[in-house]
Design a protein around this motif. Structure first.
Motif, PDB file in Angstrom:
ATOM      1  N   LEU A   2      -8.740   0.575   4.485  1.00 32.02           N
ATOM      2  CA  LEU A   2      -9.075   0.362   2.690  1.00 32.02           C
ATOM      3  C   LEU A   2      -8.306  -0.860   2.180  1.00 32.02           C
ATOM      4  N   GLY A   3      -7.309  -0.587   2.097  1.00 33.94           N
ATOM      5  CA  GLY A   3      -6.789  -1.887   1.147  1.00 33.94           C
ATOM      6  C   GLY A   3      -6.732  -2.262   1.542  1.00 33.94           C
ATOM      7  N   HIS A  54     -15.942  -1.962   2.592  1.00 42.90           N
ATOM      8  CA  HIS A  54     -14.632  -0.926   1.826  1.00 42.90           C
ATOM      9  C   HIS A  54     -15.345   0.467   1.132  1.00 42.90           C
ATOM     10  N   ARG A  88     -14.666   4.346   2.030  1.00 48.45           N
ATOM     11  CA  ARG A  88     -13.654   5.206   0.793  1.00 48.45           C
ATOM     12  C   ARG A  88     -14.897   6.282   0.236  1.00 48.45           C
ATOM     13  N   GLY A 103      -0.867   6.692   4.031  1.00 52.98           N
ATOM     14  CA  GLY A 103      -0.886   6.265   2.763  1.00 52.98           C
ATOM     15  C   GLY A 103       0.133   7.604   2.251  1.00 52.98           C
ATOM     16  N   GLY A 104       0.083   8.680   2.763  1.00 53.87           N
ATOM     17  CA  GLY A 104      -0.039  10.210   1.510  1.00 53.87           C
ATOM     18  C   GLY A 104       2.213  10.756   2.307  1.00 53.87           C
ATOM     19  N   ALA A 149       1.499  -3.460  -5.581  1.00 53.24           N
ATOM     20  CA  ALA A 149      -0.500  -3.088  -4.998  1.00 53.24           C
ATOM     21  C   ALA A 149      -0.467  -4.337  -4.156  1.00 53.24           C
ATOM     22  N   PHE A 150      -1.729  -3.773  -2.879  1.00 58.78           N
ATOM     23  CA  PHE A 150      -2.303  -4.399  -1.498  1.00 58.78           C
ATOM     24  C   PHE A 150      -2.589  -5.684  -2.238  1.00 58.78           C
ATOM     25  N   ARG A 152      -3.387  -9.302  -3.249  1.00 58.37           N
ATOM     26  CA  ARG A 152      -4.776  -9.958  -3.346  1.00 58.37           C
ATOM     27  C   ARG A 152      -4.857 -11.503  -2.809  1.00 58.37           C
ATOM     28  N   HIS A 184      -9.525  -0.314  -5.166  1.00 59.18           N
ATOM     29  CA  HIS A 184      -8.316   0.437  -4.375  1.00 59.18           C
ATOM     30  C   HIS A 184      -7.749   1.281  -5.174  1.00 59.18           C
ATOM     31  N   CYS A 237      -5.499   4.383  -5.684  1.00 59.33           N
ATOM     32  CA  CYS A 237      -4.523   5.979  -4.402  1.00 59.33           C
ATOM     33  C   CYS A 237      -6.354   6.206  -4.185  1.00 59.33           C
TER      34      CYS A 237
END
Ligand code: HEM
Length: 422
Positions: free
Chosen positions: A113-114, A121, A125, A261-262, A311-312, A314, A370, A372
């Motif tokens: 996803l990221g 996406h 998602r 992610g979690g 963040a991821f 860009r 994106h 969370c």
């Protein structure tokens, strides 16, 4: 010659961005990446290094490093970060064109996803979000309470001095994610071993986020089993409601992304959050008594610690002016969430942990497309776990003055947290 330069640029990009493989991004090289690029990840205790605030004060959008025409921009201002993260028409999250890596955008690999743009996406998602509504999450609440109580028993039995990471901060989110995914009890121990094998390498900043194949294979097997007999968890729900839209490989990838992610993020928040609360023992005990303040304390810990430091990345789709800076097509824009969450331009002393602060939105979970997916689940766990810990052990103290924090890691954390249970 142009071909050669393009080749060198691509090599440099690989080094600067970590190693992207067909299976994901290998961040194990982070310690080999020059300090001119990685310094924003460094901390002084739990605080970002002072240089981050200095840069933010003068240049909230700052050219972090530039090499052979590849610019990497560091965004540390709150408003600037929000603006970048909300804008997916000017930026792409898809890393592959920049590192020349092959692989399908829909293969659900790490960061599926990221590191993915619409329409993939949006499609992926959309499958996940219904599993994270408050209604579905509420069904998990009683199980989360049980898991917390079980782990508190483990802490108690291991006392008087005990490592809170291995007894509490890690096992709580691990079991919650197993519950969320709907993994059968009998499989969890094997999954935990796979998870901790990966966790061992990601912990300490030498992580290989690309090394996901074992847990991915495990999740493939779990998904395959559920095709014929879908369980109550996320995997079973997606099979029931959207089974014909996604194959086992993609679904296992999605589940693996949720796991990645979690787990480390919530585990870091639980450990470091407890360490911060324990600096003020009376305040810690208060968290167990004053349920009305818990949400605000959790928000302040999320802001103050900003455990996901950036963040991821860009990637600029085209040339543009970003708050006065000339950004070229292909430039990398890195938003420092730990920097943005301490921006003082909107008023207030943001460098201090202030549990009485009236919460306002912060960027600990990112922002925009994106943002969370698991934010509400993470909040639920933290809002239950800190008070439960303080109620069971109101006399808990840090067993050491030194925190062994990770030096260079995208997810900031501690490897162990020795506490005296009191
Ligand atoms: C306190 C714990 C957590 C923190 C601080 C955190 C933080 C973040 C951040 C900063 C992002 C990236 C936002 C961006 O680049 O714009 C993110 C994305 C994500 N998080 Fe979390 N997270 C946490 C817990 C969780 C949990 C519990 C789950 C799932 C169970 C989860 C699943 C994800 C996923 C799947 C993404 C990718 C979303 C996308 O790209 O659309 N996270 N998280």
């Amino acid at each position: 010659m142009p071909g050669f330069i393009a080749h060198v640029k691509s090599r440099v990009r690989r080094i600067l961005l970590g190693q992207a493989t067909s299976r994901g991004i290998d961040l194990s090289q982070l310690s080999k990446v020059p300090d001119s690029l990685t310094w924003p990840l460094r901390r002084d205790g739990v605080d970002p290094v002072a240089r981050l605030a200095e840069v933010r004060a003068h240049e909230p959008v700052n050219l972090l490093t530039s090499f052979l025409g590849l610019n990497i921009w560091l965004v540390t201002g709150e408003a600037e970060t929000k603006s970048v993260l909300a804008d997916n028409s000017s930026y792409s999250n898809d890393i592959r064109p920049f590192v020349g890596s092959r692989g399908s955008a829909t293969d659900g690999d790490i960061g599926g996803l990221g590191f993915t743009d619409p329409p993939d996406h949006t499609r992926l998602r959309k499958l996940l979000t219904p599993e994270f509504t408050m209604r579905r999450l509420e069904r998990l609440r009683p199980r989360i309470a049980e898991i917390i109580e079980q782990q508190l028993d483990v802490v108690e039995a291991a006392g008087p001095v005990v490592d809170l990471v291995s007894t509490f901060a890690f096992p709580v989110p691990f079991q919650v994610i197993c519950e969320l995914l709907g993994l059968p009890m009998e499989d969890r121990e094997r999954f935990r071993e796979l998870g901790s094998a990966r966790f061992d390498v990601t912990y300490g900043g030498t992580g290989t986020l690309g090394a996901v194949s074992a847990s991915r294979m495990f999740l493939m097997e779990a998904t395959r089993k559920q095709r014929t007999d879908p369980g109550d968890g996320l995997i079973g729900q997606i099979i029931r409601e959207h089974g014909d839209e996604i194959d086992d490989f993609d679904l296992a990838g999605l589940a693996d992304g949720v796991f990645t992610g979690g787990l480390e993020t919530t585990a870091s928040m639980l450990a470091l959050g407890t360490a911060v609360l324990l600096r003020d023992p009376a305040g810690f005990a208060q968290v167990g008594r004053d349920e009305g303040r818990v949400d605000a304390v959790v928000e302040e810990l999320l802001r103050y610690l900003s455990v996901v430091q950036i963040a991821f990345p860009r990637f600029a789709r085209e040339g543009m002016t970003l708050f006065g800076k000339k950004v070229s097509a292909g430039d990398v824009v890195v938003c420092s969430l730990s920097g943005a969450n301490r921006d003082t331009r909107s008023g207030g002393v943001m460098d201090q942990f202030d549990p009485s602060r009236t919460p306002r939105p912060n960027l600990a979970f990112g922002h925009g497309f994106h943002r969370c997916v698991g934010a509400e689940l993470a909040r639920m766990e933290l809002r239950m776990a800190y008070p439960a810990l303080a109620r069971r052990f109101p006399g808990m103290r840090l067993a050491s003055d030194e925190l062994s924090t990770r030096q260079l890691s995208i997810v900031f954390g501690v490897d162990e947290l020795p506490v005296r249970v009191g």
